[in-house]
Design an enzyme around this catalytic site. Structure first.
Site, PDB file in Angstrom:
ATOM      1  N   SER A 101     -14.475 -23.097 -45.555  1.00 31.81           N
ATOM      2  CA  SER A 101     -14.988 -23.029 -43.832  1.00 31.81           C
ATOM      3  C   SER A 101     -15.690 -21.701 -43.726  1.00 31.81           C
ATOM      4  O   SER A 101     -17.047 -21.283 -44.310  1.00 31.81           O
ATOM      5  CB  SER A 101     -13.574 -23.396 -43.111  1.00 31.81           C
ATOM      6  OG  SER A 101     -14.350 -23.146 -42.127  1.00 31.81           O
ATOM      7  N   PRO A 126     -17.818 -27.433 -39.762  1.00 32.82           N
ATOM      8  CA  PRO A 126     -16.826 -26.688 -38.206  1.00 32.82           C
ATOM      9  C   PRO A 126     -16.337 -27.709 -38.060  1.00 32.82           C
ATOM     10  O   PRO A 126     -16.229 -28.978 -37.068  1.00 32.82           O
ATOM     11  CB  PRO A 126     -18.581 -26.514 -36.823  1.00 32.82           C
ATOM     12  CG  PRO A 126     -19.796 -26.866 -38.563  1.00 32.82           C
ATOM     13  CD  PRO A 126     -19.179 -27.618 -38.880  1.00 32.82           C
ATOM     14  N   LYS A 141     -24.971 -29.866 -32.025  1.00 31.81           N
ATOM     15  CA  LYS A 141     -24.962 -28.196 -31.681  1.00 31.81           C
ATOM     16  C   LYS A 141     -24.104 -27.913 -32.873  1.00 31.81           C
ATOM     17  O   LYS A 141     -25.090 -26.646 -33.531  1.00 31.81           O
ATOM     18  CB  LYS A 141     -25.238 -28.373 -30.539  1.00 31.81           C
ATOM     19  CG  LYS A 141     -26.289 -28.930 -29.358  1.00 31.81           C
ATOM     20  CD  LYS A 141     -25.782 -28.961 -27.821  1.00 31.81           C
ATOM     21  CE  LYS A 141     -25.786 -26.949 -27.647  1.00 31.81           C
ATOM     22  NZ  LYS A 141     -25.156 -27.116 -26.020  1.00 31.81           N
TER      23      LYS A 141
END
Length: 290
Positions: A101, A126, A141
């Site tokens: 990540s 994410p 987004k």
């Protein structure tokens, strides 16, 4: 006569000053260790350590082992790496470590990216705070923003931007050998001495220009281990969500006892401090406010 003596002294001083050898550039390597989640404490620690190392060392090695962390802290760290006046080497180690990540972003941002055998990198899709899934327009987004960000970083460092984007969009991961083969990292090294051997003579592009690393023959005396300070260690410890809820419980008990026994002071003070620390641990207040 005195005038001539003064002139002779000045000339002699100038000759000595001009003939004196320039001070040697530092050869030390600053070693920073990050093991655990990426959060504001890690960002503060790395910012401080990199700033101190710029006047004491020729390069920084960040030993990284993380499951990921906060996006804001990650971006602060990347900004500090990109603005560093000395090379920053991100080294995923020891064997068994991971740069998942946020760790994948940080590794890609290093001037040199390295991994130890038996380590992995990637899985950078994410997620929401607390590990939940994003959905709908918000997910689109956030994912598009993260993909563009890591693609830009990878392109700036000359690394595999296509794989980097897949790590965000598809949560792909790679082993150390796969990462080296696919141009995701630059070096695979089992330990820091081996890493330093491979870094010797490597040219690195900084914002101020190009520098060449001189790490030949460096030993333990040239390694500057820059640990977290006592305060940073304390704040990093309480940033664990489990500890946050314990602090919150202590705060509620302390404040309740103070209200039940007005004037006892101690329960209220302890409860108030625990409440502030709990708010910091939960990310509701920045460290300077606390």
């Amino acid at each position: 006569m005195r005038r001539w003596i003064t002139w002779l002294v000045l000339v002699a001083w100038l000759v000595l000053a001009l003939s004196a050898p320039a001070s040697a550039a530092p050869r030390e390597i600053a070693v920073l260790k990050v093991k655990g989640p990426i959060n504001p404490v890690v960002a503060v620690y790395l910012k401080r350590a990199i700033s101190e190392a710029e006047s004491r060392a020729q390069a920084v090695v960040i030993q990284l082992d993380t499951p990921g962390g906060l996006d804001t802290a990650m971006r602060d760290i990347i900004q500090d790496i990109l603005a560093a006046r000395i090379p920053v080497v991100v080294y995923v180690s020891p064997s068994g470590a991971r740069a998942a990540s946020a760790g994948a972003f940080i590794t890609m941002a290093g001037h040199v990216a390295a991994m130890a055998p038996g380590t992995v990198i990637g899985a950078a899709h994410p997620v929401a705070s607390g590990g939940g899934e994003l959905s709908g327009t918000m997910e689109e987004k956030v994912v598009n923003d993260a993909a563009a960000y890591i693609r830009r970083i990878a392109g700036q460092r000359g690394r595999n931007a296509e794989w980097a984007e897949k790590a965000v969009r598809e949560s792909v991961s790679a082993t150390d050998q796969e990462a080296l083969k696919d141009g995701i990292i630059d070096i695979v090294a089992p330990d820091i001495p081996s890493l330093l051997e491979q870094l010797n003579g490597r040219e690195v592009v900084l914002s101020q220009g190009r520098v060449t690393l001189n790490t030949q023959g460096l030993g333990g005396r040239e390694l500057l281990n820059m640990e977290m300070s006592a305060i940073e260690n304390f704040l990093y410890t309480i940033s664990d969500p489990n500890i946050a809820y314990i602090l919150l419980s202590l705060a509620m008990i302390g404040i309740f006892l103070e209200l039940a026994n007005p004037g006892s002071i101690l329960p209220g003070v302890v409860g108030g401090i625990a409440l502030l620390l709990a708010f910091y641990s939960l990310g509701m207040l920045p460290v300077n406010y606390v």
